[in-house]
Design an enzyme around this catalytic site. Structure first.
Site, mmCIF file in Angstrom:
data_model
loop_
_atom_site.group_PDB
_atom_site.id
_atom_site.type_symbol
_atom_site.label_atom_id
_atom_site.label_comp_id
_atom_site.label_asym_id
_atom_site.label_seq_id
_atom_site.Cartn_x
_atom_site.Cartn_y
_atom_site.Cartn_z
ATOM 1 N N PRO A 2 0.823 -1.179 0.035
ATOM 2 C CA PRO A 2 -0.016 -0.020 0.021
ATOM 3 C C PRO A 2 0.805 1.241 -0.085
ATOM 4 O O PRO A 2 1.797 1.346 0.688
ATOM 5 C CB PRO A 2 -0.710 -0.029 1.366
ATOM 6 C CG PRO A 2 -0.808 -1.554 1.656
ATOM 7 C CD PRO A 2 0.454 -2.187 1.036
ATOM 8 N N GLU A 3 0.307 2.205 -0.619
ATOM 9 C CA GLU A 3 1.129 3.650 -0.749
ATOM 10 C C GLU A 3 0.571 4.640 0.267
ATOM 11 O O GLU A 3 -0.446 4.230 0.805
ATOM 12 C CB GLU A 3 1.222 3.963 -2.314
ATOM 13 C CG GLU A 3 1.615 2.949 -3.176
ATOM 14 C CD GLU A 3 2.257 3.660 -4.438
ATOM 15 O OE1 GLU A 3 2.729 4.813 -4.435
ATOM 16 O OE2 GLU A 3 2.253 2.712 -5.431
ATOM 17 N N LYS A 52 4.344 5.612 4.773
ATOM 18 C CA LYS A 52 3.414 4.187 4.791
ATOM 19 C C LYS A 52 3.457 3.514 6.305
ATOM 20 O O LYS A 52 3.236 2.594 6.541
ATOM 21 C CB LYS A 52 4.385 3.080 3.800
ATOM 22 C CG LYS A 52 4.378 3.566 2.474
ATOM 23 C CD LYS A 52 5.212 2.771 1.627
ATOM 24 C CE LYS A 52 5.412 2.933 0.260
ATOM 25 N NZ LYS A 52 6.126 2.293 -0.569
ATOM 26 N N ARG A 121 13.493 9.728 10.824
ATOM 27 C CA ARG A 121 14.197 8.706 9.762
ATOM 28 C C ARG A 121 13.392 8.765 8.292
ATOM 29 O O ARG A 121 13.987 8.485 7.449
ATOM 30 C CB ARG A 121 14.431 7.373 10.015
ATOM 31 C CG ARG A 121 15.399 7.192 11.117
ATOM 32 C CD ARG A 121 15.890 5.659 11.367
ATOM 33 N NE ARG A 121 14.696 4.973 11.313
ATOM 34 C CZ ARG A 121 14.439 4.364 12.758
ATOM 35 N NH1 ARG A 121 14.977 4.707 13.965
ATOM 36 N NH2 ARG A 121 13.489 3.263 12.712
ATOM 37 N N ASN A 162 5.636 2.240 -5.841
ATOM 38 C CA ASN A 162 5.879 2.097 -7.328
ATOM 39 C C ASN A 162 4.776 2.901 -8.115
ATOM 40 O O ASN A 162 5.177 3.199 -9.496
ATOM 41 C CB ASN A 162 5.896 0.643 -7.699
ATOM 42 C CG ASN A 162 6.974 0.042 -8.517
ATOM 43 O OD1 ASN A 162 7.787 1.071 -8.760
ATOM 44 N ND2 ASN A 162 6.948 -1.228 -8.931
ATOM 45 N N ARG A 258 12.798 -3.271 -8.328
ATOM 46 C CA ARG A 258 11.384 -3.355 -8.366
ATOM 47 C C ARG A 258 10.961 -2.857 -10.078
ATOM 48 O O ARG A 258 11.898 -2.375 -10.594
ATOM 49 C CB ARG A 258 10.672 -2.137 -7.625
ATOM 50 C CG ARG A 258 10.802 -2.200 -6.126
ATOM 51 C CD ARG A 258 9.976 -3.314 -5.531
ATOM 52 N NE ARG A 258 8.630 -3.095 -5.955
ATOM 53 C CZ ARG A 258 7.760 -2.036 -5.016
ATOM 54 N NH1 ARG A 258 8.414 -1.720 -4.020
ATOM 55 N NH2 ARG A 258 6.672 -2.054 -5.111
#
Length: 270
Positions: A2-3, A52, A121, A162, A258
């Protein structure tokens, strides 16, 4: 995976259903039982997404951090509660609804300093009002790495996956292999603005739609896209199919493990 828009939709949903009242928290599977016992029956004070990552705040009891990874899913139901089905890592029961979490990459109880360190981060999240695109620009403008790889680096920009990286690069007509340091500030500003707009639409619609009105199926007389990700896109998972703008077959390669999609004509090598 999931984005970011998916996690922001979940945070918004969980704020509406759970924040401000005691929540029953359990772990039918057992892997989260010790942590669930600490927060069970306490008030959820906030639910937020950073990229995310999803965070449920329980005051002094701690913060539940969830990263869905490739296979994690939340399923939402109205009361009454039913028996668990499958491996339920965490169950929430509120005033009107209950939620099951299955298969996450991470589900853990953090202290405030631990949560703050994790968030520190991450790069700026285009969906957050407190995001500073300058932070991402400074990383990108110094890097020799391909822009397509930098956009997927969560320490550079949080929440982009992606689909969004392929689509925003296409929409901005940028070669995905362009080194970050070769991107102009003007083009970066346009890319960031477009990314914010696309991802906000993702939150609103619950799917990723990236094509302009003139390229919609009903306008072009083509069949709608059939894909579990939903929405209409220009290049993502359209390998060898004609570009909706110029007709060139969409190209595909691997970058950092990817799949990467682009149009060689609309996004020429620079």
């Amino acid at each position: 995976m999931p984005e970011g828009h998916t996690l922001h939709r979940l945070a918004r949903l969980h704020r509406r259903r759970y924040v401000g009242a005691p929540v029953e928290v359990s772990s039918p599977q057992g892997r989260f039982s010790t942590e669930a016992a600490v927060i069970d029956g306490h008030v959820m004070t906030a639910a937020e997404a950073f990229g995310k990552h999803l965070f449920h705040y329980y005051g002094s009891q701690g913060i539940v951090h969830v990263h869905l990874g490739l296979y994690g899913t939340f399923t939402e139901y109205p009361l009454p509660v039913a028996e668990p089905v499958g491996q339920v890592r965490m169950r929430l029961v509120g005033r009107t609804h209950w939620t099951d979490l299955r298969g996450p990459n991470r589900c853990e109880l953090l202290t405030p300093p631990q949560a703050e360190a994790l968030i520190a981060r991450l790069g700026p999240d285009p969906l957050r009002d407190d995001a500073d695109p300058q932070e991402a620009w400074e990383r990108i403008s110094r890097s020799r790495a391909p822009l397509a790889g930098l956009l997927m680096d969560q320490s550079v920009i949080a929440g982009v996956g992606n689909v969004y990286r392929a689509e925003v690069l296409y929409r901005q007509r940028i070669d995905p292999m362009l080194p970050g340091r070769s991107l102009s500030r003007r083009r970066w500003d346009a890319l960031w603005a477009d990314l914010r707009q696309l991802m906000r639409e993702g939150v609103r619609l619950g799917r990723i739609d990236t094509v302009e009105p003139e390229h919609r199926p009903e306008v072009m007389g083509r069949a709608p896209r059939r894909d579990r990700h939903g929405g209409e896109v220009y290049v993502y998972r359209r390998t060898h199919k004609p570009c909706l703008v110029c007709g060139t077959p969409v190209a595909q390669t691997k970058l950092a493990g990817r799949n990467l999609y682009w149009c060689p004509t609309c996004q020429p090598t620079e």
